[in-house]
Motif scaffolding. Sequence first.
Motif, PDB file in Angstrom:
ATOM      1  N   GLU A  95       0.829  -1.209   0.000  1.00  0.00           N
ATOM      2  CA  GLU A  95       0.000   0.000   0.000  1.00  0.00           C
ATOM      3  C   GLU A  95       0.860   1.254   0.000  1.00  0.00           C
ATOM      4  N   TRP A  96       1.962   1.234   0.758  1.00  0.00           N
ATOM      5  CA  TRP A  96       2.857   2.393   0.812  1.00  0.00           C
ATOM      6  C   TRP A  96       3.503   2.639  -0.546  1.00  0.00           C
ATOM      7  N   LEU A  97       3.939   1.601  -1.226  1.00  0.00           N
ATOM      8  CA  LEU A  97       4.546   1.765  -2.554  1.00  0.00           C
ATOM      9  C   LEU A  97       3.545   2.362  -3.535  1.00  0.00           C
ATOM     10  N   TYR A  98       2.311   1.898  -3.479  1.00  0.00           N
ATOM     11  CA  TYR A  98       1.293   2.415  -4.399  1.00  0.00           C
ATOM     12  C   TYR A  98       0.967   3.884  -4.116  1.00  0.00           C
ATOM     13  N   CYS A  99       0.857   4.239  -2.844  1.00  0.00           N
ATOM     14  CA  CYS A  99       0.511   5.616  -2.480  1.00  0.00           C
ATOM     15  C   CYS A  99       1.645   6.593  -2.785  1.00  0.00           C
ATOM     16  N   HIS A 100       2.896   6.117  -2.838  1.00  0.00           N
ATOM     17  CA  HIS A 100       4.036   6.984  -3.123  1.00  0.00           C
ATOM     18  C   HIS A 100       4.498   6.873  -4.572  1.00  0.00           C
ATOM     19  N   ASN A 101       3.581   6.425  -5.438  1.00  0.00           N
ATOM     20  CA  ASN A 101       3.788   6.451  -6.890  1.00  0.00           C
ATOM     21  C   ASN A 101       4.975   5.615  -7.349  1.00  0.00           C
ATOM     22  N   PHE A 102       5.257   4.534  -6.657  1.00  0.00           N
ATOM     23  CA  PHE A 102       6.217   3.568  -7.165  1.00  0.00           C
ATOM     24  C   PHE A 102       5.538   2.729  -8.251  1.00  0.00           C
ATOM     25  N   PRO A 103       6.299   1.987  -9.039  1.00  0.00           N
ATOM     26  CA  PRO A 103       5.668   1.155 -10.083  1.00  0.00           C
ATOM     27  C   PRO A 103       4.600   0.234  -9.503  1.00  0.00           C
ATOM     28  N   GLU A 104       3.464   0.172 -10.200  1.00  0.00           N
ATOM     29  CA  GLU A 104       2.354  -0.631  -9.696  1.00  0.00           C
ATOM     30  C   GLU A 104       2.728  -2.104  -9.589  1.00  0.00           C
ATOM     31  N   ALA A 105       3.584  -2.570 -10.483  1.00  0.00           N
ATOM     32  CA  ALA A 105       3.987  -3.974 -10.425  1.00  0.00           C
ATOM     33  C   ALA A 105       4.711  -4.289  -9.122  1.00  0.00           C
ATOM     34  N   ASP A 106       5.558  -3.358  -8.644  1.00  0.00           N
ATOM     35  CA  ASP A 106       6.270  -3.585  -7.381  1.00  0.00           C
ATOM     36  C   ASP A 106       5.301  -3.649  -6.208  1.00  0.00           C
ATOM     37  N   ALA A 107       4.316  -2.748  -6.212  1.00  0.00           N
ATOM     38  CA  ALA A 107       3.326  -2.767  -5.129  1.00  0.00           C
ATOM     39  C   ALA A 107       2.484  -4.036  -5.172  1.00  0.00           C
ATOM     40  N   GLN A 108       2.086  -4.463  -6.360  1.00  0.00           N
ATOM     41  CA  GLN A 108       1.280  -5.674  -6.480  1.00  0.00           C
ATOM     42  C   GLN A 108       2.061  -6.916  -6.061  1.00  0.00           C
ATOM     43  N   HIS A 109       3.376  -6.919  -6.310  1.00  0.00           N
ATOM     44  CA  HIS A 109       4.187  -8.070  -5.936  1.00  0.00           C
ATOM     45  C   HIS A 109       4.187  -8.290  -4.425  1.00  0.00           C
ATOM     46  N   GLN A 110       4.219  -7.216  -3.660  1.00  0.00           N
ATOM     47  CA  GLN A 110       4.218  -7.371  -2.206  1.00  0.00           C
ATOM     48  C   GLN A 110       2.903  -7.971  -1.711  1.00  0.00           C
ATOM     49  N   GLN A 112       0.779  -9.747  -3.516  1.00  0.00           N
ATOM     50  CA  GLN A 112       0.664 -11.120  -3.985  1.00  0.00           C
ATOM     51  C   GLN A 112       1.535 -12.063  -3.164  1.00  0.00           C
ATOM     52  N   TRP A 113       2.670 -11.591  -2.730  1.00  0.00           N
ATOM     53  CA  TRP A 113       3.527 -12.385  -1.858  1.00  0.00           C
ATOM     54  C   TRP A 113       2.803 -12.714  -0.553  1.00  0.00           C
ATOM     55  N   ALA A 114       2.112 -11.713  -0.001  1.00  0.00           N
ATOM     56  CA  ALA A 114       1.349 -11.947   1.227  1.00  0.00           C
ATOM     57  C   ALA A 114       0.247 -12.986   1.001  1.00  0.00           C
ATOM     58  N   ILE A 115      -0.413 -12.942  -0.161  1.00  0.00           N
ATOM     59  CA  ILE A 115      -1.449 -13.926  -0.470  1.00  0.00           C
ATOM     60  C   ILE A 115      -0.849 -15.325  -0.552  1.00  0.00           C
ATOM     61  N   ASP A 116       0.318 -15.432  -1.165  1.00  0.00           N
ATOM     62  CA  ASP A 116       0.966 -16.738  -1.270  1.00  0.00           C
ATOM     63  C   ASP A 116       1.304 -17.305   0.101  1.00  0.00           C
ATOM     64  N   ILE A 117       1.758 -16.449   0.998  1.00  0.00           N
ATOM     65  CA  ILE A 117       2.066 -16.907   2.358  1.00  0.00           C
ATOM     66  C   ILE A 117       0.797 -17.391   3.055  1.00  0.00           C
ATOM     67  N   LEU A 118      -0.301 -16.653   2.898  1.00  0.00           N
ATOM     68  CA  LEU A 118      -1.558 -17.039   3.534  1.00  0.00           C
ATOM     69  C   LEU A 118      -2.056 -18.385   3.024  1.00  0.00           C
ATOM     70  N   GLY A 148       9.877  -9.359  -2.682  1.00  0.00           N
ATOM     71  CA  GLY A 148       9.138  -9.500  -3.927  1.00  0.00           C
ATOM     72  C   GLY A 148       8.193 -10.662  -3.859  1.00  0.00           C
ATOM     73  N   VAL A 149       7.606 -10.999  -4.992  1.00  0.00           N
ATOM     74  CA  VAL A 149       6.608 -12.067  -5.016  1.00  0.00           C
ATOM     75  C   VAL A 149       7.296 -13.412  -4.891  1.00  0.00           C
ATOM     76  N   ARG A 150       6.616 -14.321  -4.235  1.00  0.00           N
ATOM     77  CA  ARG A 150       7.154 -15.672  -4.102  1.00  0.00           C
ATOM     78  C   ARG A 150       7.085 -16.387  -5.434  1.00  0.00           C
ATOM     79  N   GLY A 151       7.937 -17.370  -5.600  1.00  0.00           N
ATOM     80  CA  GLY A 151       8.006 -18.074  -6.866  1.00  0.00           C
ATOM     81  C   GLY A 151       6.889 -19.076  -7.058  1.00  0.00           C
ATOM     82  N   VAL A 152       6.187 -19.471  -6.002  1.00  0.00           N
ATOM     83  CA  VAL A 152       5.164 -20.496  -6.105  1.00  0.00           C
ATOM     84  C   VAL A 152       3.850 -19.921  -5.611  1.00  0.00           C
ATOM     85  N   LEU A 153       2.814 -20.067  -6.395  1.00  0.00           N
ATOM     86  CA  LEU A 153       1.481 -19.606  -6.007  1.00  0.00           C
ATOM     87  C   LEU A 153       0.619 -20.819  -5.730  1.00  0.00           C
TER      88      LEU A 153
END
Length: 404
Positions: A95-110, A112-118, A148-153
Motif C-alpha cells: 500500500e505504501w509503494l502504491y501511495c508513493h507512486n512507485f511502479p504498480e507492479a512492485d506494489a502488487q508483488h508485495q 501477492q507475496w502476502a497472499i501466497d504466504i496465507l 518481492g513475489v514468491r516463486g510459487v502460487l
Amino acid sequence: MPRTRHRLWYCPLCFTRPLLQHRILLKAQQGESVLTDVQKLQDEGEPCCSLMWHRVALCAGNITQQLTCYQKSITSLSSEATPWQKVSLLLEFGEWLYCHNFPEADAQHQVQWAIDILLHLESEQAEGSEDDSKKQDLSSAEGESLVGVRGVLLTEGLSDLKEVRRLDSLVRAHALLAVMADRTSPEHQLHLLRACVFVLRIWQVSMGVVWEISNEMAKSQPPTSAASKRDKAKGQGRKGKAPTPAEERPEAVVLDQELPSTPQDWARYVCPEQARLIFRTSAHPHCINAHSITKQTRSLFCLDLLEKELHSLSLDHLTLPIMHLAETIAQDLLERRSLSDLYRLRIVRRCSQLGLETHSPYQEELLNLSKIQEQEQMGCHKVMALSQERRGLHKASNQVLLTK
C-alpha cells in the motif's frame, strides 16, 4: 558497574532497550543512520528487529529512508515462525509503494507475496506434515528475491478456508489489488469478486460457529415443562416475591446458520443479538471476534475500498454483505456505536438505491441513527486534547534540540 562514560552499555538490555529505541527513533527523525543501533537488538529475535525497523519507517524523514526501513523490516523475518507479522508488513508495504507512486507492479508483488504466504499456511494446516523436499523448494523459491513475489502460487479450495484471520487478510489483500489494477482490466473485477467471496465465507464460517455454540447452550439448559411455566406465572402474580436469577436468565435460542441468499434477504438482515454476544466474547478462530480480526480499523478501511469499487462498477447488490460485516466490526469489536450507526445509514442508502428501502429494518431508526452518542463525543474531545498536548511537547523538544 564500571564508572566510565560508556557504563550505560554494561546494563542489562531489559533496562537499556527503551533508551535505545528512543535513540533510534530520534536519529531516524533527524535523518541519521540507525543501522548500527538496530543491530544491537538482534539478540532480542527477529520479531523485535522487524518491529523496530517498522517503527523507524513510520517516523523516517524521507522516502528513501522509509523504503530502506520497510525492506529491512520484511527481510528481518527470515524464519517461518512469524507469518502473520510478515503478511501485515507486506500488505502495508505494498500500500505504501502504491501511495508513493512507485511502479504498480512492485506494489502488487508485495500484496501477492502476502497472499501466497496465507495460502501456503492454509495448505500446511490442511495437509499436516508434508515431504521435506517440497518445503525446501518453497524456501529456495522465496530466497530468490529478498523483497518481492514468491516463486510459487498455491491455490486452495474455498471449503478449506475457515480461519477468519486468514480470510480477513485475503479480503484486505484482494481489495488492495483491485484498487491497484486498471479498472478496465479483467483482473480488477476478478479481485473484487474474490474479495466478495471471502467476505461471504467469513459470514458462513462465523454463523456456523454461532450455531454450534447456541446449540450447546440450549442443550445445557434444563427443559422447561408446562407445569413449571404455570408455577412461574403464579409466582409472578404474588406480591413481594422477586424472581430468581435462573428465572431472569433468557432462554438460549438455537440460531439459524443459513445466510441470506438474495439482495432482498440481505436488505432485511440484522445480525442477531445472540450472535453479537458470541462475537464479543468468543475466541474461536473460525468466528468473528477480536482475536481473529486483530486490525479492525484496517479491515474497515479495506471494506470501504471494496464497497466503493463495487459501487463504481454498478455492482451495488454485492455491497450489502460487506457493509453488514463492517457494521458488525464497528459495533461488536471496536464498540463504537456512532460508527456502527453510520454503516447502518449507509445500508439504508444502498437499499434505497436498489429500490429495497421498505425491506431494511433500519429505515425506522433514521432519527436515532443520525445522533452521535454523548459519551463518544466526550471521548473524542479527550483524544483531541491529548493529541494537541503531545504535539506541543514534541515541538518544544525539537526546538530545544535545534538550539543546542
